[in-house]
Design an enzyme around this catalytic site. Structure first.
Site, short mmCIF file in Angstrom:
data_model
loop_
_atom_site.label_atom_id
_atom_site.label_comp_id
_atom_site.label_asym_id
_atom_site.label_seq_id
_atom_site.Cartn_x
_atom_site.Cartn_y
_atom_site.Cartn_z
N CYS A 72 125.09 76.04 -31.02
CA CYS A 72 126.19 76.99 -30.86
C CYS A 72 126.55 77.60 -32.22
O CYS A 72 127.05 78.71 -32.28
CB CYS A 72 127.39 76.32 -30.21
SG CYS A 72 127.75 74.73 -30.92
N GLU A 95 124.49 85.73 -27.38
CA GLU A 95 123.94 84.46 -27.84
C GLU A 95 122.55 84.25 -27.22
O GLU A 95 122.40 84.33 -26.00
CB GLU A 95 124.86 83.31 -27.43
CG GLU A 95 124.37 81.98 -27.95
CD GLU A 95 125.36 80.84 -27.70
OE1 GLU A 95 125.81 80.70 -26.56
OE2 GLU A 95 125.67 80.11 -28.66
#
Ligand code: ADP
Length: 483
Positions: free
Chosen positions: A290, A387
């Site tokens: 992340c 992402e």
């Protein structure tokens, strides 16, 4: 090491201190992504199993052995869990590498000690979360207590399975809660190995329950009225859906979600350090992080110099057998993740970015993906905004500090950022201007149990680590007495 002989049994749920067959008798097969071979059958916990585990967790909460255990004894127990994880480091690292495709060496020196460290760190907090006596009129005594929330549902992702589970279970137990852990479907092995450890250490039954399964298992935790809090790490999309569902039972939630973290390289940076840091920032754990520094912003005046050094540094970084001790880039976790990364490479080209390195997977077996570099990436392109969760970096130039900050902050995410500069004043100015929960200056991915970690914006709510991490699992009671 003969893993086959010792592989934990994933075909059962761990509920109330016992291994139990899933009520609906449903299973799936877990895969080793690097070899594309099955790792074994895994139970799918359904609503009935979740309900059973909630009752076991509630019973433990109110029972003598956990509910009345002194905070200091809880601390001693947590410490022993941490120590046992350390003692079994090689075994656990092997399981983690087989399950995720990550390099064994990184699991051994990264994930496993980090998981152990969470238990050791929060062992210390067990008897140090104190209330206050408040300065009110002398005819009263008023004090606060930090009480456990109750039963905590912990839903974790596949990229750092044991580490993420530990980051949630350790503070939850330190503060007296009980836990239902839902490992990611791709990576149940170390969660079940942890259940083995808890059982051997006589952690009271029901204090931690492990329920493998897919999204529906996680959703059953979120919907169950007997769960007081959900702590979740995973994608922003699932985080949003958890927040919506949790509203029905008004559960507390903490969410550690996605990111699109910028790494800012200024013209006064120590170039060699910056190159190393930027490479680690995006390629550690195959970019499946992340915090991945997936957007690199480089000042115009050093752009060519930086790019030459960066591409040269990547020459030797090629994916290899995760179990080879020299491998620094393993396999992606799954076919699905491989398809996702491949999709973004195609998209980047369609959007007009320049593919400067990588892009084409080589191996015929395993989900290996090479370090991939896109340059001249438009700030509003999907490649720069979304992402990817893989070894793909988007590089964009900037002219000055103001533009660097504008570009850095111009995304929905706000998890972390890196700054590379030798100008002390600039380091602080830029750190204060970045809208992210963590800023690293002249380093990247330096994560400490002592430090709060979490997101701004769509990267989530709440902070794990440090005192803030313990307080995520308590609620404050005020007691006011008339004398
Ligand atoms: P990723 O995209 O990294 O796989 P996800 O957010 O999909 O991350 O998954 C993270 C964890 O959340 C996994 O354990 C997964 O099974 C679980 N999960 C997925 N969907 C849901 C949902 N709707 N409710 C609760 N948990 C979910």
């Amino acid at each position: 090491m003969d893993v086959e002989a010792q592989k934990p049994d994933c075909s059962k749920n761990f509920i109330g201190g016992q291994w139990r067959d899933p009520a609906q008798g449903e299973y799936y097969t877990n895969e080793d992504p690097a070899r594309q071979v099955p790792l074994g059958e895994v139970a799918i916990a359904g609503e009935a199993d979740v309900d059973h585990a909630v009752h076991a967790a509630r019973e433990a909460l109110n029972g003598k052995s956990w509910g009345r255990m002194s905070p200091a004894d809880r601390g001693r127990l947590l410490w022993r869990i941490g120590q046992t994880i350390r003692e079994r480091g090689e075994y656990l690292a092997l399981l983690e590498s087989l399950d995720t495709g990550k390099p064994y060496t990184e699991a051994l020196h990264g994930d496993i000690p980090h998981a152990a460290g969470a238990f050791e760190y929060y062992a210390g907090w067990s008897n140090k979360i104190t209330g206050e006596v408040l300065p009110i009129p002398s005819s009263y005594v008023d004090y606060t207590r930090h009480e456990p929330l109750g039963v905590v549902g912990a839903i974790v992702p596949w990229n750092f399975p044991l580490q993420m589970a530990a980051a949630k279970i350790a503070p939850a137990l330190a503060t007296g809660n009980t836990v239902l852990l839902k490992p990611a479907e791709q990576t149940p092995l170390t969660a079940m190995a942890l259940a083995d450890i808890l059982s051997e250490l006589d952690v009271p039954p029901g204090v931690v329950n492990v329920l493998p399964g897919f999204a529906a298992t996680g959703a059953a935790l979120v919907a169950h009225p007997g769960i007081d809090k959900i702590t979740f790490t995973g994608s922003t999309a699932v985080g949003k859906s958890i927040m919506r569902t949790a509203a029905d039972t008004l559960k507390r939630i903490s969410l550690e979600l996605g990111g699109k973290s910028p790494n800012l390289v200024f013209d006064d940076a120590d170039l060699q350090r910056a190159v190393r840091g930027v490479a680690t920032g995006i390629y550690y754990n195959q970019g499946e992080m992340c915090t991945a520094g997936s957007r690199v912003l480089v000042q115009d005046s050093i752009y060519d110099q930086f790019m030459d050094a960066f591409l040269a540094a990547l020459r030797d970084l090629q994916p290899g057998d995760p179990l080879d001790k020299n491998t620094r880039l393993g396999s992606l976790v799954s076919q699905e993740q491989f398809a996702r990364v491949s999709h973004y490479v195609t998209l980047g080209q369609q959007e007009g970015a320049t593919l400067a390195l990588g892009g084409a997977p080589g191996a015929d077996r395993g989900y290996f993906f090479p370090p991939t570099v896109f340059t001249e990436v438009q700030p509003h392109s999907r490649l720069a905004q979304e992402e990817i969760f893989g070894p793909v970096v988007a590089i964009t130039r900037f002219a000055d500090e103001a533009q660097a900050l504008t570009l850095a902050n111009d995304v929905n995410y706000g998890l972390a950022a890196g700054v590379w500069t030798t100008d002390l004043a600039r380091a602080h100015r830029v750190a204060h201007g970045l809208q992210t929960g963590t800023v690293w200056v002249n380093t990247y991915n330096a994560l400490w149990h002592e430090a709060p970690f979490g997101g701004y914006k769509e990267s989530g709510h709440g902070r794990e680590g440090g005192r803030a991490g313990a307080e995520l699992y308590t609620q404050t009671k005020n007691v006011c007495i008339r004398i």
